[in-house]
Design an enzyme around this catalytic site. Sequence first.
Site, PDB file in Angstrom:
ATOM      1  N   ALA A   1       5.188   4.626   7.984  1.00  0.00           N
ATOM      2  CA  ALA A   1       5.717   5.701   7.141  1.00  0.00           C
ATOM      3  C   ALA A   1       5.359   5.381   5.695  1.00  0.00           C
ATOM      4  O   ALA A   1       5.155   4.213   5.342  1.00  0.00           O
ATOM      5  CB  ALA A   1       7.232   5.774   7.312  1.00  0.00           C
TER       6      ALA A   1
ATOM      7  N   GLY B   1       5.695   3.042  11.569  1.00  0.00           N
ATOM      8  CA  GLY B   1       5.542   4.395  12.095  1.00  0.00           C
ATOM      9  C   GLY B   1       4.182   4.629  12.740  1.00  0.00           C
ATOM     10  O   GLY B   1       4.044   5.501  13.600  1.00  0.00           O
TER      11      GLY B   1
ATOM     12  N   GLU C   1       4.589   3.417  16.153  1.00  0.00           N
ATOM     13  CA  GLU C   1       5.470   4.378  16.834  1.00  0.00           C
ATOM     14  C   GLU C   1       4.728   5.663  17.184  1.00  0.00           C
ATOM     15  O   GLU C   1       4.926   6.239  18.255  1.00  0.00           O
ATOM     16  CB  GLU C   1       6.686   4.674  15.944  1.00  0.00           C
ATOM     17  CG  GLU C   1       7.598   3.453  15.807  1.00  0.00           C
ATOM     18  CD  GLU C   1       8.652   3.623  14.731  1.00  0.00           C
ATOM     19  OE1 GLU C   1       8.300   3.967  13.586  1.00  0.00           O
ATOM     20  OE2 GLU C   1       9.837   3.408  15.026  1.00  0.00           O
TER      21      GLU C   1
ATOM     22  N   GLU D   1       9.253  -3.250   9.719  1.00  0.00           N
ATOM     23  CA  GLU D   1      10.317  -2.612   8.921  1.00  0.00           C
ATOM     24  C   GLU D   1      11.371  -3.585   8.419  1.00  0.00           C
ATOM     25  O   GLU D   1      11.921  -3.414   7.334  1.00  0.00           O
ATOM     26  CB  GLU D   1      10.989  -1.490   9.730  1.00  0.00           C
ATOM     27  CG  GLU D   1      10.115  -0.265   9.971  1.00  0.00           C
ATOM     28  CD  GLU D   1       9.290  -0.359  11.247  1.00  0.00           C
ATOM     29  OE1 GLU D   1       9.125  -1.472  11.803  1.00  0.00           O
ATOM     30  OE2 GLU D   1       8.799   0.697  11.696  1.00  0.00           O
TER      31      GLU D   1
HETATM   32  N1  CAA Z   1       3.169   3.278   2.679  1.00  0.00           N
HETATM   33  C1  CAA Z   1       2.599   3.610   1.474  1.00  0.00           C
HETATM   34  N2  CAA Z   1       1.440   3.071   1.050  1.00  0.00           N
HETATM   35  C2  CAA Z   1       0.830   2.161   1.852  1.00  0.00           C
HETATM   36  C3  CAA Z   1       1.368   1.790   3.091  1.00  0.00           C
HETATM   37  C4  CAA Z   1       2.602   2.400   3.514  1.00  0.00           C
HETATM   38  N3  CAA Z   1       3.172   2.152   4.705  1.00  0.00           N
HETATM   39  N4  CAA Z   1       0.560   0.880   3.649  1.00  0.00           N
HETATM   40  C5  CAA Z   1      -0.454   0.691   2.798  1.00  0.00           C
HETATM   41  N5  CAA Z   1      -0.299   1.465   1.703  1.00  0.00           N
HETATM   42  C6  CAA Z   1      -1.170   1.580   0.532  1.00  0.00           C
HETATM   43  C7  CAA Z   1      -1.006   0.373  -0.381  1.00  0.00           C
HETATM   44  O1  CAA Z   1       0.124   0.527  -1.207  1.00  0.00           O
HETATM   45  C8  CAA Z   1      -2.322   0.403  -1.117  1.00  0.00           C
HETATM   46  O2  CAA Z   1      -2.254   1.399  -2.103  1.00  0.00           O
HETATM   47  P1  CAA Z   1      -2.773   1.096  -3.617  1.00  0.00           P
HETATM   48  O3  CAA Z   1      -4.253   0.837  -3.441  1.00  0.00           O
HETATM   49  O4  CAA Z   1      -2.474   2.369  -4.333  1.00  0.00           O
HETATM   50  O5  CAA Z   1      -2.029  -0.104  -4.069  1.00  0.00           O
HETATM   51  C9  CAA Z   1      -3.308   0.878  -0.050  1.00  0.00           C
HETATM   52  O6  CAA Z   1      -2.526   1.496   0.952  1.00  0.00           O
HETATM   53  C10 CAA Z   1      -4.067  -0.273   0.607  1.00  0.00           C
HETATM   54  O7  CAA Z   1      -3.113  -1.218   1.077  1.00  0.00           O
HETATM   55  P2  CAA Z   1      -3.169  -2.781   0.723  1.00  0.00           P
HETATM   56  O8  CAA Z   1      -3.815  -2.996  -0.604  1.00  0.00           O
HETATM   57  O9  CAA Z   1      -1.811  -3.329   0.923  1.00  0.00           O
HETATM   58  O10 CAA Z   1      -4.187  -3.277   1.870  1.00  0.00           O
HETATM   59  P3  CAA Z   1      -4.231  -4.721   2.544  1.00  0.00           P
HETATM   60  O11 CAA Z   1      -5.466  -4.720   3.400  1.00  0.00           O
HETATM   61  O12 CAA Z   1      -4.059  -5.796   1.570  1.00  0.00           O
HETATM   62  O13 CAA Z   1      -2.950  -4.752   3.531  1.00  0.00           O
HETATM   63  C11 CAA Z   1      -1.426  -3.856   5.150  1.00  0.00           C
HETATM   64  C12 CAA Z   1      -2.870  -3.871   4.599  1.00  0.00           C
HETATM   65  C13 CAA Z   1      -1.104  -5.225   5.801  1.00  0.00           C
HETATM   66  C14 CAA Z   1      -1.372  -2.785   6.224  1.00  0.00           C
HETATM   67  C15 CAA Z   1      -0.422  -3.587   4.002  1.00  0.00           C
HETATM   68  O14 CAA Z   1      -0.850  -2.435   3.311  1.00  0.00           O
HETATM   69  C16 CAA Z   1       0.983  -3.350   4.459  1.00  0.00           C
HETATM   70  O15 CAA Z   1       1.700  -4.297   4.759  1.00  0.00           O
HETATM   71  N6  CAA Z   1       1.424  -2.075   4.504  1.00  0.00           N
HETATM   72  C17 CAA Z   1       2.781  -1.717   4.823  1.00  0.00           C
HETATM   73  C18 CAA Z   1       3.023  -1.827   6.318  1.00  0.00           C
HETATM   74  C19 CAA Z   1       4.471  -1.480   6.645  1.00  0.00           C
HETATM   75  O16 CAA Z   1       5.391  -2.134   6.217  1.00  0.00           O
HETATM   76  N7  CAA Z   1       4.680  -0.429   7.449  1.00  0.00           N
HETATM   77  C20 CAA Z   1       5.989   0.016   7.843  1.00  0.00           C
HETATM   78  C21 CAA Z   1       6.450   1.134   6.956  1.00  0.00           C
HETATM   79  S1  CAA Z   1       8.134   1.610   7.237  1.00  0.00           S
HETATM   80  C22 CAA Z   1       8.094   2.575   8.631  1.00  0.00           C
HETATM   81  O17 CAA Z   1       7.044   2.846   9.178  1.00  0.00           O
HETATM   82  C23 CAA Z   1       9.423   3.071   9.120  1.00  0.00           C
HETATM   83  C24 CAA Z   1       9.370   3.766  10.428  1.00  0.00           C
HETATM   84  O18 CAA Z   1       9.809   3.246  11.416  1.00  0.00           O
HETATM   85  C25 CAA Z   1       8.909   5.119  10.547  1.00  0.00           C
END
Ligand code: CAA
Length: 313
Positions: free
Chosen positions: A119, A163, A166, A186
Amino acid sequence: MARDDNTILSALKPLCTRSAVTAAATKSTRAPSLAIYNAIRNTGYTFRYVSTESPSYKMIKTETQGRVAIITLDRPKALNALCSELFHEINDALAKFDNDGAIGAVVLTGSERAFAAGADIKEMKDTEFINNYKSNFLGHWVEQISKMRKPILAAVNGYALGGGCELAMMCDIIYAGEKAVFGQPEISLGTIPGAGGTQRLTRAVGKSKAMEMILTGSVNLDAHEAKSLGLVSSVFPPEKLVEETIKTAARIASKGAVAVQMAKEAVNHAYELNLASGLHFERRLFQATFATKDQKEGMSAFAEKRKPTFTHE
Ligand code: CAA
């Protein structure tokens, strides 16, 4: 042959290559008919119809290949993070394909780097419980997918986190590219999975592994682990993944659509009913297939040693 089909045929001629035909049917307002698709398929070419009907989509791309629809998440800068607009577009495309008699199965995919990284954290970080509760936040994610009567196949390359994992698990079949990563991070954000992760992951991989993934937020599954645990059914090289998923989707879409939908419904009830009720439900659907033309055709074809021609009736 309808006028649209003629438009498509004349657009096709200059676009023929040895291995593929791509039709940008700019003047067509609908997918090509089965007749035109079969005519081209008989030449040995692949037919790929890229719809120009969906220019309003900003975050997904849609196309059709025969009876298979392909939805590609296309928000690369945010690794396909599932913001409201992206989910709205996915739901809209799914609803259209579910109502399109020319489509028999849907493939949902992302990029080689990310199926979806969850998400959209930036979009939701400042939202409050009361509004999330009142708007039933994330409720709209599951509504359309769970209503889908046609099979959806997820082709997962790269990250399928939160998400994203999911979303893949809401699909009926998951194929993974070798570099796919499945996880529920999460807990590290101070929250828990909210779109089925605690339920579907537990059913797919068992309680201990699901607990380990969800409670640490950092134990992820690679593609081969996901396959060995039963979360995904096949693993392919990343560049072959979508093609292989489309092949399976095409195989499913070539069957009688009514039987396919009934089979999907019966399998899904395995999650929801006890065994006796599930077996009862399955038997009633099995009996109901004998009211379809496809059942008569399928069984007659077997007895007559020929291939069946399903009409989806
Ligand atoms: N939401 C918003 N933006 C996100 C995102 C997310 N879930 N995942 C990645 N991005 C964005 C980053 O902020 C970044 O944007 P900027 O360039 O503007 O800074 C861009 O995507 C590229 O990401 P990274 O620079 O972080 O890329 P990376 O290769 O270093 O890492 C990653 C990749 C490990 C996937 C890392 O981006 C990450 O940990 N993302 C979040 C994953 C996460 O926690 N997901 C769960 C979300 S909560 C949820 O999903 C609730 C539910 O149950 C529905």
